[in-house]
Design an enzyme around this catalytic site. Structure first.
Site, PDB file in Angstrom:
ATOM      1  N   TYR A 110       0.868  -1.187   0.000  1.00  0.00           N
ATOM      2  CA  TYR A 110       0.000   0.000   0.000  1.00  0.00           C
ATOM      3  C   TYR A 110       0.898   1.228   0.000  1.00  0.00           C
ATOM      4  O   TYR A 110       1.839   1.320   0.793  1.00  0.00           O
ATOM      5  CB  TYR A 110      -0.880  -0.004   1.259  1.00  0.00           C
ATOM      6  CG  TYR A 110      -1.782   1.205   1.369  1.00  0.00           C
ATOM      7  CD1 TYR A 110      -3.086   1.176   0.885  1.00  0.00           C
ATOM      8  CD2 TYR A 110      -1.316   2.386   1.948  1.00  0.00           C
ATOM      9  CE1 TYR A 110      -3.908   2.287   0.979  1.00  0.00           C
ATOM     10  CE2 TYR A 110      -2.129   3.508   2.035  1.00  0.00           C
ATOM     11  CZ  TYR A 110      -3.418   3.451   1.553  1.00  0.00           C
ATOM     12  OH  TYR A 110      -4.232   4.557   1.635  1.00  0.00           O
TER      13      TYR A 110
ATOM     14  N   GLU B 290      -3.766   7.306  -4.096  1.00  0.00           N
ATOM     15  CA  GLU B 290      -3.712   6.069  -3.313  1.00  0.00           C
ATOM     16  C   GLU B 290      -3.447   4.893  -4.244  1.00  0.00           C
ATOM     17  O   GLU B 290      -4.225   4.646  -5.164  1.00  0.00           O
ATOM     18  CB  GLU B 290      -5.038   5.864  -2.577  1.00  0.00           C
ATOM     19  CG  GLU B 290      -5.013   4.683  -1.642  1.00  0.00           C
ATOM     20  CD  GLU B 290      -6.377   4.423  -0.989  1.00  0.00           C
ATOM     21  OE1 GLU B 290      -7.384   4.274  -1.713  1.00  0.00           O
ATOM     22  OE2 GLU B 290      -6.426   4.386   0.256  1.00  0.00           O
TER      23      GLU B 290
END
Ligand code: ADP
Ligand code: MG
Length: 399
Positions: free
Chosen positions: A119, A207
């Protein structure tokens, strides 16, 4: 302003971020044509909606055992089937709410051999007032769960605006992802390019989940969610064109045409206020009196009759609205002009719910006189507390 994954990837690729090849498609035919341009042997058909969690999402129209909004396909037949099952159907994910979102676009992309998923995000860190990287080795899954269950696995790396991105930021990102050698170098490069993209586009959020390590040890962006600062879009006409209105609330779109700051909320009392601070205070005081606002609406400092009318229409087009509270401070705009606007608007829209108006500021008495002599059932209020009590009482009386 948010954009779709395929748009985000095209944009990031221009900055030099590694993404798999892919093409957008609006029909099953286009999906097959897109697939034929890709090398194969594995393809991924991805629903394009402004919400994450598509992989684990469910389609309302399909049986519960059907696959979600991210599907692997090996043949033309499988691509066509996946496209036909998704297009026009409603995908419900953890981020869409129960109503879900209708899939109108697909992205057909190269299937990647994934070894590990990370991530990596960039956002504006309100606590430090800086742009921060958020990095975790626990990618692919829902990051909120990681943050809740194992917060130590999430690393935040702030960038000082005075220095901008420095090589040590890249090394910190690589270390947070527990990468070494060539992969650490790749991670540092990805971090620096993402930072350049963030600044260059006036982004509010980038993101990447997952950022994947492939079988041949390359870092690849497999999913990207990018949002921009709407107030900066006038500087980026090309990005503004990426806006997909079908993803936005129709009333919010209508409001933006008149330059009204409108956000739909869940309560019963429609609010029309000038100034964001006054709007927030108005919402608070409605709540204090036991009801909830149906919207946030800031008509701005220079509200004229046209804007006030548009605002009234937008508030009234919401079937949840049982009463309206107008709370305007006549500063730049004088109270008599505002009162005339309110009267004209109330007449034009055929007001069907109680209306309480609190005016304060320049020419307030003339304004109040105009409202009183309008022949309309407008309830005047003297201050904010009085106004909130009155609208709550009027709505309860009408019920
Ligand atoms: P969402 O976050 O909305 O569920 P993603 O794009 O992250 O959608 O896809 C979900 C999962 O599907 C990813 O975590 C990854 O494991 C897999 N996936 C996505 N894109 C690809 C791809 N191009 N090749 C192989 N697997 C993929
Ligand atoms: Mg994802």
């Amino acid at each position: 302003m948010n954009i779709h994954e395929y748009q985000a990837k095209e944009l990031l690729a221009k900055f030099g971020v590694p993404v798999p090849a892919g093409y957008a498609a609006m029909s099953a035919e286009e999906a097959v044509a897109a697939m034929k341009k890709l090398p194969g042997p594995l393809y991924v058909v991805k629903a394009q909606i402004h919400a994450g969690g598509r992989g684990k999402g469910k389609f309302k129209e399909l049986p519960p055992e059907a696959k979600g909004g991210v599907r692997l396909a090996k043949t033309e037949q499988e691509v066509r089937e996946a496209a036909n099952e998704m297009l026009g159907n409603t995908l419900v994910t953890v981020q869409t709410g129960e109503a879900g979102k209708q899939v109108q676009r697909l992205y057909i992309t190269d299937g990647v051999d994934i070894e590990k998923e990370f991530y990596l995000a960039l956002l504006v860190n309100r606590a430090t007032g800086r742009i921060s990287f958020v990095a975790s080795t626990e990618g692919g899954m829902d990051i909120e769960t990681v943050a809740h269950d194992s917060p130590e696995k999430i690393h935040t790396i702030d960038v000082d605006p005075a220095t901008g991105f420095m090589p040590h930021h890249g090394r910190s990102v690589a270390a947070a992802l527990e990468l070494e050698g060539d992969l650490a170098k790749q991670a540092a490069k990805v971090a620096s390019t993402l930072y350049a993209a963030f600044l260059g586009t006036d982004a509010a959020q980038i993101e990447i989940n997952p950022l994947a390590v492939t079988g041949d040890k390359q870092l690849m962006v497999l999913d990207a969610k990018v949002g921009f600062d709407s107030n900066a879009m006038f500087r980026h006409k090309d990005l503004a064109e990426l806006r997909d209105l079908t993803e936005e609330d129709p009333m919010e779109i209508e409001a933006s045409k008149y330059d009204l700051a409108y956000i739909k909320l869940d309560g019963d009392i429609g609010c029309m206020v000038n100034g964001a601070g006054l709007a927030m205070a108005t919402m608070d005081i409605i709540k204090l009196n036991g009801m909830f606002p149906a919207n946030f609406l800031d008509v701005g400092g220079g509200a004229n009759t046209e804007k006030v009318t548009a605002a009234f229409k937008i508030i009234l087009s919401d079937p949840a609205v049982k009463g309206i509270l107008v709370n305007i401070f006549g500063g730049i705009m004088k109270c008599d002009v505002i009162a005339e606007g309110i009267v004209a608007a109330a007449k034009e829209v055929n007001l069907s719910v109680p209306l309480v108006v609190r005016l304060e500021g320049t020419n307030v008495q003339q304004g109040k006189d105009i409202l009183a002599n309008s022949g309309l059932p407008i309830v005047p209020a003297n201050d904010l507390g009085d106004a909130a009590q009155k609208i709550v009482a009027e709505v309860k009386k009408a019920a």
